[in-house]
Design a protein around this motif. Structure first.
Motif, short mmCIF file in Angstrom:
data_model
loop_
_atom_site.label_atom_id
_atom_site.label_comp_id
_atom_site.label_asym_id
_atom_site.label_seq_id
_atom_site.Cartn_x
_atom_site.Cartn_y
_atom_site.Cartn_z
N THR A 28 54.81 51.95 45.04
CA THR A 28 54.11 52.05 43.76
C THR A 28 53.35 50.76 43.49
OG1 THR A 28 55.94 53.39 42.99
CG2 THR A 28 54.44 52.58 41.31
N GLY A 29 52.11 50.91 43.04
CA GLY A 29 51.32 49.73 42.67
C GLY A 29 50.31 49.32 43.73
N PHE A 30 50.19 50.14 44.79
CA PHE A 30 49.30 49.73 45.87
C PHE A 30 48.35 50.84 46.34
CE2 PHE A 30 53.02 47.01 46.08
CZ PHE A 30 52.43 45.76 46.06
N GLY A 173 39.51 50.01 41.55
CA GLY A 173 40.05 48.68 41.24
C GLY A 173 40.56 48.62 39.82
N THR A 177 44.68 48.19 38.15
CA THR A 177 45.16 47.07 37.33
C THR A 177 46.48 47.46 36.66
OG1 THR A 177 43.74 47.77 35.52
CG2 THR A 177 42.93 45.98 36.89
N GLU A 179 50.15 48.52 37.28
CA GLU A 179 51.01 48.44 38.47
C GLU A 179 51.87 49.68 38.69
OE1 GLU A 179 53.23 44.95 37.71
OE2 GLU A 179 54.20 45.77 35.94
N ALA A 197 42.17 47.91 50.40
CA ALA A 197 43.44 48.56 50.77
C ALA A 197 44.54 47.53 50.96
CB ALA A 197 43.26 49.38 52.04
N ASP A 198 45.74 47.87 50.48
CA ASP A 198 46.91 47.02 50.71
C ASP A 198 47.61 47.46 52.00
OD1 ASP A 198 46.96 45.49 48.18
OD2 ASP A 198 47.15 47.49 47.32
N TYR A 199 47.70 48.78 52.17
CA TYR A 199 48.37 49.33 53.34
C TYR A 199 47.40 50.20 54.13
CZ TYR A 199 52.73 47.85 51.24
OH TYR A 199 53.73 47.09 50.72
N ARG B 40 46.57 41.45 39.43
CA ARG B 40 45.80 42.69 39.51
C ARG B 40 44.38 42.53 38.98
NH1 ARG B 40 48.64 47.05 41.20
NH2 ARG B 40 50.66 46.31 41.86
N LYS B 44 41.04 43.06 41.27
CA LYS B 44 39.97 43.96 40.81
C LYS B 44 38.63 43.22 40.80
CE LYS B 44 38.04 44.78 36.97
NZ LYS B 44 37.90 44.55 35.56
N SER B 49 42.46 43.25 48.09
CA SER B 49 43.71 43.97 47.91
C SER B 49 44.70 43.15 47.10
CB SER B 49 44.30 44.36 49.26
OG SER B 49 45.03 43.29 49.78
N ILE B 51 47.83 42.87 47.66
CA ILE B 51 48.72 42.11 48.54
C ILE B 51 48.14 40.74 48.90
CG2 ILE B 51 49.56 42.03 50.93
CD1 ILE B 51 50.51 44.80 50.70
#
Lengths: 286, 127
Positions: A28-30, A173, A177, A179, A197-199, B40, B44, B49, B51
């Motif tokens: 969650t959050g990504f 994006g 914001t 989470e 992308a985070d993952y 965040r 943005k 990202s 991370i």
């Protein structure tokens, strides 16, 4: 709830194609980018998540709940963007709201009209009169109007121009914001994902080749280049998507295997596109 | 505070964020107790990202520049100004030492070296 979306050992067979043991989890959050060449199984996976196809074995959890048993409840909070909207062409954008809002307990009418304005969509227009970019924005407006927590986007950027793609990335994006949200974004245009992308989950031929953070993937592999005849057959095996041409070779390599190669080779950082291409082409000689 | 990310610099993005926030702390743009932009929000705005941003902030926290407070955000910690000055002096010393070594190789006399330094200082309008 740690994972907003979770697939465990999902199998689904068709004539001539099958998803095999697909497992991945989106915290969650990504934002997760779901990448792979055309026909790799991305849309099939998404249809399974949405219970539009039923799986042969394995399990899928959305918001920590089984996607079949709790389908109604889950779908209240999922926003889906497919490559084409599933609204009647003759509907105006007001009709879209009238037809969809009864299905959602949390439909927020004022949010819908605000979003249409924000996205420069004319409420009187018919669905068929919208450009591709506008259709995507309409689907996002619908998703955000019923307070979706998880966005699932199937190839949202294909066929969009650079301006529209950029707008979409901006919208995503802003969505992130918060989470408590999550996004699964399937695409074969990886440059859009490269930044946000985070993952990354990489699927090819119905099998998951990689699923973890984007930064790790980009750090793990690099492009390697060198002259012809530099590598012996044993060393060539280390290079993924080895390509030989008249004046040299190039390919992708796991950085840990670099020390097995002669010092004369040149390396450079790879991008997602290059990783998809090299893994897909395997050992192809041109 | 401005943060400018280059995608072609060859330096990882989290490293760029980290260095620019550190620079802002060193030159006094950010002071003790100042709140950093939320992770965040920054992700943005820079279109990167979450991370990546988290990694920059975690590194800053480990290096003792900021402290993150659950639900409140990331705050700039007081910096040991003596220590910072000491670090800067060491950079100056190292630079001067390498100039001295280079001067020896070029068989420059002490007076010539000092003259050269004075000349350069004048050109630079150093004060």
């Amino acid at each position: 709830m740690i994972n907003i979306l979770e697939l465990n050992h999902v199998n689904k067979g068709f004539d001539g194609f099958s998803l095999q043991d697909v497992s991945f989890a989106l915290p969650t959050g990504f934002i997760m980018g779901y990448i792979g060449p055309n026909g790799a199984g991305k849309t099939t996976t998404i249809k399974l998540i949405l219970n539009m196809l039923s799986l042969d074995s394995g399990s899928i959890k959305v918001f920590g709940k089984d996607n079949k048993i709790c389908e109604q409840e889950i779908k209240e909070k999922i926003g889906v963007v497919m490559d084409q909207p599933f609204y009647v062409d003759e509907w105006t954008l007001l009709d879209v709201e009238r037809s969809l809002s009864p299905f959602y307990q949390k439909w927020n009418s004022s949010k819908y009209s605000t979003l249409l304005k924000e996205f420069h969509l004319d409420a009187q227009k018919k669905v068929k009169a919208l450009s591709r970019g506008m259709k995507i924005k309409l689907m996002i407006a619908v998703a955000l109007s019923h307070e979706a927590d998880l966005l699932i986007l199937d190839e949202p950027t294909s066929g969009l121009d650079a301006v529209a793609r950029n707008e979409l990335i901006d919208i995503l994006g802003i969505f992130m914001t918060d989470e408590n949200k999550g996004i699964l974004f399937s695409t074969h245009i990886t440059s859009d994902l490269e930044k946000i992308a985070d993952y990354i989950t990489f699927i090819n031929n119905g099998k998951i080749l990689y699923s973890s953070t984007k930064d790790d993937l980009l750090e793990k592999y690099c492009i390697v280049k060198g002259g012809n005849g530099t590598l012996n057959p044993e060393q060539k095996k280390h290079v993924i998507g080895y390509r030989e041409h008249s004046v040299g070779f190039d390919g992708l390599i796991d950085r840990n295997l670099l020390k097995a190669l002669p010092k004369s080779v040149v390396t450079e950082p790879s991008n997602l596109d290059e990783i998809v291409v090299r893994f897909t082409m395997g050992e192809k000689q041109i | 505070m401005n943060i400018i990310i280059s995608n072609t610099a060859g330096i990882p993005i989290y490293e760029q964020i980290k260095e620019q926030i550190k620079a802002a702390i060193f030159n006094g743009e950010l002071n003790e107790g100042d709140l950093l932009p939320s992770i965040r929000q920054l992700a943005k705005d820079l279109k990167i990202s979450v991370i990546t941003t988290m990694r920059a902030y975690t590194d800053l926290e480990h290096e003792g520049f900021v402290v993150s407070m659950q639900g409140k955000g990331c705050f700039v910690l007081p910096q040991n100004t003596n220590l910072l000055r000491e670090q800067k002096l060491r950079v100056v010393e190292a630079g001067l030492l390498s100039a001295i070594n280079a001067a020896k190789l070029a068989k420059l006399s002490e007076a010539e070296l000092v003259d050269m330094l004075k000349l350069l200082l004048e050109e630079d309008n150093y004060d």
